[in-house]
Write a protein that holds these residues in place. Structure first.
Motif, mmCIF file in Angstrom:
data_model
loop_
_atom_site.group_PDB
_atom_site.id
_atom_site.type_symbol
_atom_site.label_atom_id
_atom_site.label_comp_id
_atom_site.label_asym_id
_atom_site.label_seq_id
_atom_site.Cartn_x
_atom_site.Cartn_y
_atom_site.Cartn_z
ATOM 1 N N THR A 112 0.771 -9.249 5.873
ATOM 2 C CA THR A 112 0.367 -8.072 5.108
ATOM 3 C C THR A 112 -1.057 -8.319 4.635
ATOM 4 N N ARG A 113 -1.703 -7.273 4.246
ATOM 5 C CA ARG A 113 -3.070 -7.387 3.773
ATOM 6 C C ARG A 113 -3.147 -8.295 2.546
ATOM 7 N N GLU A 123 1.280 -6.472 11.899
ATOM 8 C CA GLU A 123 1.379 -6.199 10.462
ATOM 9 C C GLU A 123 2.854 -6.130 10.098
ATOM 10 N N ASP A 181 4.999 -4.187 8.869
ATOM 11 C CA ASP A 181 5.018 -2.754 8.545
ATOM 12 C C ASP A 181 6.129 -2.358 7.566
ATOM 13 N N SER A 220 4.679 -2.730 4.121
ATOM 14 C CA SER A 220 3.307 -2.288 3.844
ATOM 15 C C SER A 220 3.254 -0.777 3.668
ATOM 16 N N LYS A 234 -2.326 -1.226 3.405
ATOM 17 C CA LYS A 234 -2.262 -1.606 4.823
ATOM 18 C C LYS A 234 -3.609 -2.129 5.334
#
Ligand code: GLU
Length: 380
Positions: free
Chosen positions: A116-117, A147, A149, A152, A157
């Motif tokens: 994740t970011r 990612e 997802d 997120s 994101k």
């Protein structure tokens, strides 16, 4: 033309550690979900370049597209986020299973890494992820990154996997980023609408004109467009890594690249590589707030190499803590620097505009003169 080939030959023959980003439009066939033939070809091509003594980190999209196909659905605008996230969790396991099989056929092991970011924005987690990836590569395993997802949401994101792949170049200290797209590269105009559009083989410098011309064209299943690839090229270019966009639907395109063939669009990097920690501050960590700086303060930071002192701060925006990253903007709101703060937003609210000698009488303590030390700052 001679120079272009020369540049290419050295870049590709020297590249040892390569991030290969593959988009959903390459991996999936319209509503059929994952395209097994395409993935088999990809595994074969990646194996060929690994056989030349190169390490490959795959950044793979396709989870959402694969999951939706399994549910008998098509991606539509305005589809609820929770449905995309559910599709990602269905598709991600199919994707990994496909990679497991196809890379296994060439004697390679794969490993799933979902990021994740936030993971990369936190310096400790960033360094942990770096160590894990290094260990996977030491064992000859192909990391397959996507990612995460399912956890997120839009605000946090990466945006798209082009951006993620750029961050992975920095994370793994890679020599090169290859983006496998469903188009041959960057064109002078959109080839779908303009038959006179020509492929640009080499971009030595990303000018404002190139950025403007790129447009936002997207495929039905992917998230990034040409613009996000160009922003990524800028980012990895600052880290000293070239980026090449090629058509991933063409068999053998990866081996052809490393033979020095002129395919796709190659973006040359900046000649001087940015320091890793500064690159992380400039491009990876999320900004938690903004400081509006007066003209004198801006001048001291941009042209005199100084640290940021409270005196130059006009306005404090956001609710950040000590150590968070903030963006410095001028009075017109244009961002010109980013850095890690030594005071929180609530403390800065009290000491903005003051002399450093006044800090302790206002706050009751003074740990530092600087709000952002020069070593923790990047001019954009
Ligand atoms: N993470 C998304 C997926 O696997 C793709 C994002 C993108 O294509 O940029 O489906």
């Amino acid at each position: 033309m001679k120079n272009t080939l020369l540049n290419r030959k050295t870049i590709f023959s020297k590249a040892r550690r390569i991030v290969v980003k593959v988009g959903s439009a390459v991996l999936t066939s319209s509503d059929q979900g994952l395209d097994q033939d395409r993935i088999e070809r990809l595994a074969a091509d990646v194996s060929t370049i690994m056989g030349q003594g190169r390490q490959v980190i795959l950044v793979s999209s396709g989870a959402i597209a694969a999951g939706l196909a399994k549910l008998g659905l098509k991606k539509t605008r305005g589809m609820p986020l929770s449905l995309k996230q559910a599709a990602a969790s269905i598709g991600q396991s199919s994707l990994m299973w496909m990679y497991e099989k196809t890379f296994g056929a060439h004697g390679h092991k794969v490993a799933q890494v979902l990021l994740t970011r936030e993971d990369l924005s936190n310096r400790t987690r960033f360094l942990n992820a770096r160590n894990t990836l290094q260990t996977l590569l030491d064992y000859g395993v192909v990391p397959v990154i996507n990612e995460n997802d399912t956890v997120s949401v839009d605000e946090i994101k990466f945006g798209d996997n082009d951006n993620l792949s750029g961050m992975v170049v920095h994370l793994t200290d890679a020599d090169l980023l290859v983006i496998l797209s469903d188009i041959d590269g960057l064109y002078t105009a959109d080839p779908k609408f303009d038959p006179s559009a020509e492929l640009i083989p080499l971009v030595e410098k990303i000018t404002a004109e190139i950025e403007r011309g790129a447009g936002d064209a997207q495929s039905a299943v992917g998230t990034g467009g040409m613009r996000s690839k160009i922003i990524t090229a800028k980012k990895v270019g600052a880290y000293g890594a070239p980026l090449v966009i090629v058509n991933g639907k063409k068999n053998g395109v990866l081996p052809a690249l490393f033979e020095g063939k002129e395919v796709g669009t190659l973006f040359l990097p900046k000649p001087v590589k940015q320091d890793s920690r500064k690159h992380w501050i400039a491009y990876t960590v999320t900004s938690a707030g903004r400081l509006v700086i007066d003209d004198g303060g801006r001048e001291a930071l941009v042209n005199k190499g100084k640290s940021l002192l409270p005196g130059g701060i006009v306005k404090v925006e956001g609710n950040f803590k000590i150590g968070d990253c903030v963006t410095c903007v001028d009075r017109a709101g244009a961002a010109f620097a980013r850095g890690l703060v030594k005071y929180s937003a609530s403390e800065l609210e009290l000491i903005k505009g003051l002399k450093t000698s006044q800090i302790s009488s206002v706050l009751g303590h003074k740990d530092y003169d600087e709000v952002i030390h020069r070593d923790d700052m990047v001019i954009l």
